[in-house]
Design a protein around this motif. Structure first.
Motif, PDB file in Angstrom:
ATOM      1  N   SER A  43     -46.938 -33.142 -21.884  1.00  0.00           N
ATOM      2  CA  SER A  43     -45.598 -33.703 -22.070  1.00  0.00           C
ATOM      3  C   SER A  43     -44.508 -32.652 -22.028  1.00  0.00           C
ATOM      4  O   SER A  43     -43.340 -32.962 -22.242  1.00  0.00           O
ATOM      5  N   LYS A  44     -44.918 -31.415 -21.810  1.00  0.00           N
ATOM      6  CA  LYS A  44     -43.981 -30.286 -21.761  1.00  0.00           C
ATOM      7  C   LYS A  44     -43.200 -30.128 -23.072  1.00  0.00           C
ATOM      8  O   LYS A  44     -42.025 -29.762 -23.075  1.00  0.00           O
ATOM      9  N   VAL A  45     -43.899 -30.422 -24.183  1.00  0.00           N
ATOM     10  CA  VAL A  45     -43.344 -30.175 -25.520  1.00  0.00           C
ATOM     11  C   VAL A  45     -43.806 -28.782 -25.912  1.00  0.00           C
ATOM     12  O   VAL A  45     -44.987 -28.462 -25.814  1.00  0.00           O
ATOM     13  N   SER A  46     -42.901 -27.953 -26.336  1.00  0.00           N
ATOM     14  CA  SER A  46     -43.226 -26.562 -26.652  1.00  0.00           C
ATOM     15  C   SER A  46     -44.097 -26.455 -27.892  1.00  0.00           C
ATOM     16  O   SER A  46     -43.761 -26.991 -28.943  1.00  0.00           O
ATOM     17  N   ALA A  47     -45.204 -25.757 -27.745  1.00  0.00           N
ATOM     18  CA  ALA A  47     -46.053 -25.434 -28.894  1.00  0.00           C
ATOM     19  C   ALA A  47     -45.493 -24.162 -29.525  1.00  0.00           C
ATOM     20  O   ALA A  47     -44.995 -23.284 -28.830  1.00  0.00           O
ATOM     21  N   ASP A  48     -45.581 -24.100 -30.841  1.00  0.00           N
ATOM     22  CA  ASP A  48     -45.152 -22.894 -31.534  1.00  0.00           C
ATOM     23  C   ASP A  48     -46.305 -22.385 -32.400  1.00  0.00           C
ATOM     24  O   ASP A  48     -47.415 -22.920 -32.344  1.00  0.00           O
ATOM     25  N   MET A  49     -46.059 -21.356 -33.184  1.00  0.00           N
ATOM     26  CA  MET A  49     -47.129 -20.789 -33.994  1.00  0.00           C
ATOM     27  C   MET A  49     -47.652 -21.819 -34.988  1.00  0.00           C
ATOM     28  O   MET A  49     -48.853 -21.870 -35.270  1.00  0.00           O
ATOM     29  N   ILE A  50     -46.791 -22.680 -35.499  1.00  0.00           N
ATOM     30  CA  ILE A  50     -47.225 -23.719 -36.434  1.00  0.00           C
ATOM     31  C   ILE A  50     -48.218 -24.656 -35.748  1.00  0.00           C
ATOM     32  O   ILE A  50     -49.211 -25.069 -36.358  1.00  0.00           O
ATOM     33  N   THR A  51     -47.970 -24.972 -34.484  1.00  0.00           N
ATOM     34  CA  THR A  51     -48.887 -25.812 -33.715  1.00  0.00           C
ATOM     35  C   THR A  51     -50.280 -25.202 -33.706  1.00  0.00           C
ATOM     36  O   THR A  51     -51.276 -25.873 -34.017  1.00  0.00           O
ATOM     37  N   PHE A  52     -50.332 -23.930 -33.350  1.00  0.00           N
ATOM     38  CA  PHE A  52     -51.627 -23.267 -33.222  1.00  0.00           C
ATOM     39  C   PHE A  52     -52.311 -23.093 -34.581  1.00  0.00           C
ATOM     40  O   PHE A  52     -53.521 -23.287 -34.689  1.00  0.00           O
ATOM     41  N   ILE A  53     -51.553 -22.760 -35.606  1.00  0.00           N
ATOM     42  CA  ILE A  53     -52.149 -22.598 -36.934  1.00  0.00           C
ATOM     43  C   ILE A  53     -52.702 -23.934 -37.424  1.00  0.00           C
ATOM     44  O   ILE A  53     -53.818 -23.998 -37.961  1.00  0.00           O
ATOM     45  N   ALA A  54     -51.946 -25.013 -37.238  1.00  0.00           N
ATOM     46  CA  ALA A  54     -52.423 -26.341 -37.665  1.00  0.00           C
ATOM     47  C   ALA A  54     -53.700 -26.719 -36.912  1.00  0.00           C
ATOM     48  O   ALA A  54     -54.650 -27.243 -37.511  1.00  0.00           O
ATOM     49  N   ALA A  55     -53.736 -26.452 -35.616  1.00  0.00           N
ATOM     50  CA  ALA A  55     -54.920 -26.789 -34.823  1.00  0.00           C
ATOM     51  C   ALA A  55     -56.109 -25.903 -35.195  1.00  0.00           C
ATOM     52  O   ALA A  55     -57.248 -26.384 -35.282  1.00  0.00           O
ATOM     53  N   ILE A  56     -55.860 -24.615 -35.420  1.00  0.00           N
ATOM     54  CA  ILE A  56     -56.940 -23.708 -35.850  1.00  0.00           C
ATOM     55  C   ILE A  56     -57.482 -24.157 -37.198  1.00  0.00           C
ATOM     56  O   ILE A  56     -58.696 -24.202 -37.410  1.00  0.00           O
ATOM     57  N   ASN A  57     -56.601 -24.527 -38.122  1.00  0.00           N
ATOM     58  CA  ASN A  57     -57.040 -25.010 -39.428  1.00  0.00           C
ATOM     59  C   ASN A  57     -57.848 -26.299 -39.301  1.00  0.00           C
ATOM     60  O   ASN A  57     -58.829 -26.495 -40.022  1.00  0.00           O
ATOM     61  N   ALA A  58     -57.447 -27.184 -38.392  1.00  0.00           N
ATOM     62  CA  ALA A  58     -58.202 -28.420 -38.167  1.00  0.00           C
ATOM     63  C   ALA A  58     -59.611 -28.090 -37.676  1.00  0.00           C
ATOM     64  O   ALA A  58     -60.593 -28.676 -38.140  1.00  0.00           O
ATOM     65  N   CYS A  59     -59.698 -27.133 -36.762  1.00  0.00           N
ATOM     66  CA  CYS A  59     -61.009 -26.719 -36.250  1.00  0.00           C
ATOM     67  C   CYS A  59     -61.840 -26.066 -37.352  1.00  0.00           C
ATOM     68  O   CYS A  59     -63.055 -26.290 -37.439  1.00  0.00           O
ATOM     69  N   GLU A  60     -61.192 -25.280 -38.176  1.00  0.00           N
ATOM     70  CA  GLU A  60     -61.888 -24.644 -39.303  1.00  0.00           C
ATOM     71  C   GLU A  60     -62.520 -25.702 -40.197  1.00  0.00           C
ATOM     72  O   GLU A  60     -63.699 -25.628 -40.539  1.00  0.00           O
ATOM     73  N   LYS A  61     -61.733 -26.715 -40.550  1.00  0.00           N
ATOM     74  CA  LYS A  61     -62.235 -27.765 -41.441  1.00  0.00           C
ATOM     75  C   LYS A  61     -63.351 -28.562 -40.790  1.00  0.00           C
ATOM     76  O   LYS A  61     -64.224 -29.087 -41.477  1.00  0.00           O
ATOM     77  N   GLY A  62     -63.331 -28.646 -39.471  1.00  0.00           N
ATOM     78  CA  GLY A  62     -64.361 -29.385 -38.752  1.00  0.00           C
ATOM     79  C   GLY A  62     -65.549 -28.535 -38.344  1.00  0.00           C
ATOM     80  O   GLY A  62     -66.462 -29.028 -37.681  1.00  0.00           O
ATOM     81  N   GLY A  63     -65.540 -27.260 -38.691  1.00  0.00           N
ATOM     82  CA  GLY A  63     -66.651 -26.382 -38.340  1.00  0.00           C
ATOM     83  C   GLY A  63     -66.679 -25.999 -36.870  1.00  0.00           C
ATOM     84  O   GLY A  63     -67.705 -25.550 -36.366  1.00  0.00           O
ATOM     85  N   ALA A  64     -65.580 -26.177 -36.175  1.00  0.00           N
ATOM     86  CA  ALA A  64     -65.508 -25.881 -34.740  1.00  0.00           C
ATOM     87  C   ALA A  64     -64.921 -24.487 -34.526  1.00  0.00           C
ATOM     88  O   ALA A  64     -63.837 -24.324 -33.979  1.00  0.00           O
TER      89      ALA A  64
END
Length: 147
Positions: A43-64
């Motif tokens: 969608s060409k929405v800019s990702a920022d550091m918060i985007t990546f941290i939230a996604a990394i944390n989601a993966c952490e919680k999911g064991g990914a």
């Protein structure tokens, strides 16, 4: 879920998508969090550091942890500045899975930048403990004590 968002009349922006990614992480839906990151790119929405941290944390919680490392790598290869927070989140993802080797590699990256934090030391020590690497854990502990 994502189809509903795409059909919605509400305009998606970085802030709303970051909130949705965080909510997915809290709900244990790391796959959906990653789909939202992909939707941002489409969608060409800019990702920022918060985007990546939230996604990394989601993966952490999911064991990914592998996905967490891919996201962290994306922060270092994009215009997004990787931060100590993102690095700590990636180390924690490795710690949760007991992957002491990857946690140690990330820890070394942090050591090179002189931004070591107690969180990073603790996560690497726990990863070593989970992997049955007491000597490595003691070595990291001694590094923490001498810093």
């Amino acid at each position: 879920f994502l189809g509903e968002m795409e059909r919605s009349r509400a305009e998606s922006n970085t802030i709303t998508l970051n909130a949705a990614i965080s909510a997915c992480g809290r709900g244990g839906e790391w796959e959906k969090a990653l789909m939202l990151v992909a939707l941002m790119a489409q969608s060409k929405v800019s990702a920022d550091m918060i985007t990546f941290i939230a996604a990394i944390n989601a993966c952490e919680k999911g064991g990914a942890w592998e996905k967490a490392l891919q996201l962290f790598s994306a922060t270092t290869q994009s215009t997004v500045d990787s931060s100590t927070i993102a690095l700590n989140a990636a180390i924690s993802a490795c710690e949760k899975s007991g992957n002491w080797e990857k946690a140690s590699q990330l820890f070394s990256l942090m050591a090179e930048s002189k931004e070591l934090e107690t969180i990073a030391y603790s996560a690497v020590i726990r990863a070593c403990e989970k992997s049955g690497q007491p000597e490595k854990a003691l070595h990291v502990f001694s590094l923490m004590e001498s810093s």
